[in-house]
Motif scaffolding. Structure first.
Motif, PDB file in Angstrom:
ATOM      1  N   VAL A 134      40.972  49.249  49.233  1.00 47.06           N
ATOM      2  CA  VAL A 134      40.824  47.851  49.486  1.00 47.06           C
ATOM      3  C   VAL A 134      40.806  47.623  48.134  1.00 47.06           C
ATOM      4  N   HIS A 135      41.677  46.006  47.694  1.00 48.51           N
ATOM      5  CA  HIS A 135      40.928  45.196  47.023  1.00 48.51           C
ATOM      6  C   HIS A 135      41.397  43.898  46.798  1.00 48.51           C
ATOM      7  N   ALA A 136      40.017  43.289  46.798  1.00 49.95           N
ATOM      8  CA  ALA A 136      40.585  42.088  46.507  1.00 49.95           C
ATOM      9  C   ALA A 136      40.901  40.971  44.899  1.00 49.95           C
ATOM     10  N   GLN A 137      42.219  40.345  45.636  1.00 55.30           N
ATOM     11  CA  GLN A 137      42.713  39.916  43.839  1.00 55.30           C
ATOM     12  C   GLN A 137      42.637  38.592  44.064  1.00 55.30           C
ATOM     13  N   PHE A 144      36.896  35.674  43.641  1.00 51.01           N
ATOM     14  CA  PHE A 144      36.620  36.550  45.170  1.00 51.01           C
ATOM     15  C   PHE A 144      35.371  36.080  45.071  1.00 51.01           C
ATOM     16  N   ASP A 145      34.421  35.837  46.220  1.00 49.55           N
ATOM     17  CA  ASP A 145      33.422  35.597  47.069  1.00 49.55           C
ATOM     18  C   ASP A 145      32.418  36.838  47.835  1.00 49.55           C
ATOM     19  N   LYS A 146      33.562  37.324  48.937  1.00 50.23           N
ATOM     20  CA  LYS A 146      33.026  38.142  49.510  1.00 50.23           C
ATOM     21  C   LYS A 146      33.930  39.152  50.276  1.00 50.23           C
ATOM     22  N   VAL A 155      29.761  45.395  52.037  1.00 47.23           N
ATOM     23  CA  VAL A 155      30.354  45.873  50.261  1.00 47.23           C
ATOM     24  C   VAL A 155      30.105  44.856  49.117  1.00 47.23           C
ATOM     25  N   VAL A 156      29.182  45.585  48.537  1.00 42.64           N
ATOM     26  CA  VAL A 156      29.563  44.234  47.355  1.00 42.64           C
ATOM     27  C   VAL A 156      30.412  44.962  45.805  1.00 42.64           C
ATOM     28  N   GLY A 157      31.436  44.018  45.335  1.00 41.51           N
ATOM     29  CA  GLY A 157      32.164  43.846  44.891  1.00 41.51           C
ATOM     30  C   GLY A 157      33.960  44.537  45.277  1.00 41.51           C
ATOM     31  N   MET A 158      34.913  44.147  44.524  1.00 41.53           N
ATOM     32  CA  MET A 158      36.261  43.332  45.203  1.00 41.53           C
ATOM     33  C   MET A 158      36.688  44.575  45.643  1.00 41.53           C
ATOM     34  N   THR A 159      36.243  45.795  45.280  1.00 40.46           N
ATOM     35  CA  THR A 159      37.136  46.593  46.584  1.00 40.46           C
ATOM     36  C   THR A 159      35.987  47.085  46.955  1.00 40.46           C
ATOM     37  N   CYS A 160      36.602  48.041  48.374  1.00 47.16           N
ATOM     38  CA  CYS A 160      36.055  48.751  49.318  1.00 47.16           C
ATOM     39  C   CYS A 160      36.443  49.886  50.157  1.00 47.16           C
ATOM     40  N   THR A 161      36.409  51.124  50.173  1.00 49.16           N
ATOM     41  CA  THR A 161      36.693  52.087  50.517  1.00 49.16           C
ATOM     42  C   THR A 161      36.558  52.581  52.498  1.00 49.16           C
ATOM     43  N   PHE A 162      36.920  52.401  53.454  1.00 48.68           N
ATOM     44  CA  PHE A 162      36.656  53.143  54.469  1.00 48.68           C
ATOM     45  C   PHE A 162      37.816  53.945  54.493  1.00 48.68           C
ATOM     46  N   GLN A 163      37.452  54.181  56.303  1.00 52.60           N
ATOM     47  CA  GLN A 163      37.682  54.850  57.015  1.00 52.60           C
ATOM     48  C   GLN A 163      38.610  55.045  58.671  1.00 52.60           C
ATOM     49  N   ALA A 164      39.741  54.416  58.435  1.00 49.68           N
ATOM     50  CA  ALA A 164      40.308  54.123  59.287  1.00 49.68           C
ATOM     51  C   ALA A 164      40.129  54.287  60.667  1.00 49.68           C
ATOM     52  N   ASN A 165      40.111  54.017  61.669  1.00 49.35           N
ATOM     53  CA  ASN A 165      40.025  54.332  63.025  1.00 49.35           C
ATOM     54  C   ASN A 165      40.559  52.829  64.384  1.00 49.35           C
TER      55      ASN A 165
END
Length: 178
Positions: A134-137, A144-146, A155-165
């Motif tokens: 996911v990417h915050a825009q 973007f704050d958090k 996660v710090v930063g505008m992009t986060c990757t995770f495993q969907a379960n």
């Protein structure tokens, strides 16, 4: 949560014929008719739908689009089908919540907008175990704050990757520029 929204390209390829979001009204975002399945048009609200309801997706009931046209199967029964068919695709929900003004882009799936009709509350379904980015825009005049909850809150930063379960909540907070 908002109406189920999903991107055609990734889900159709993964679903293997068990589930066809491209046939369901009000489930796929679009910018042109070419983004939609045969028999659908891209409505003024930017959702693919049959010509008779195109442009009305945001005004339909919350369960609109859940009936698949290929026999009236309710999409919720597909998730439950794993009991009878162990090899059936198991779906995970990504629940997105936006605070402030911006969007969260779910890579190769769709985006969740703070603007109507989504109003910053979206649910997307992906195969369980899928790595999701996911990417915050932020919108103009905002930053973007958090990440505020669930899969990305560390996660710090505008992009986060995770495993969907199961259900994966994702919160994004945007702040107005000073």
């Amino acid at each position: 949560m908002g109406i189920l929204r999903a991107g055609v390209a990734s889900l159709v390829a993964i679903a293997g014929g068990c589930y066809s979001p491209e046939l369901r009204d009000c489930t796929v975002t679009c910018s042109a008719a070419a983004d939609c399945a045969d028999g659908q048009v891209c409505g003024a609200d930017h959702y693919c739908a049959a010509p008779g309801i195109a442009g009305q997706c945001s005004t339909l009931p919350a369960d609109a689009g859940l009936t698949i046209r290929d026999g009236g199967t309710d999409a919720r029964t597909i998730v439950d089908a794993r009991v009878d068919a162990p090899d059936a695709t198991v779906w995970a929900a990504i629940d997105i919540s936006i605070d402030g003004q911006g969007r969260v882009i779910v890579q190769n799936i769709a985006s969740c907008e703070k603007a109507p009709p989504q109003n910053g509350s979206c649910t997307f379904y992906v195969p369980a175990g899928l790595a999701v980015t996911v990417h915050a825009q932020p919108y103009f005049g905002w930053h973007f704050d958090k990440w505020t909850m669930g899969a990305c809150d560390h996660v710090v930063g505008m992009t986060c990757t995770f495993q969907a379960n199961g259900t994966s909540p994702v919160g994004a907070k945007f702040r107005k520029d000073d």
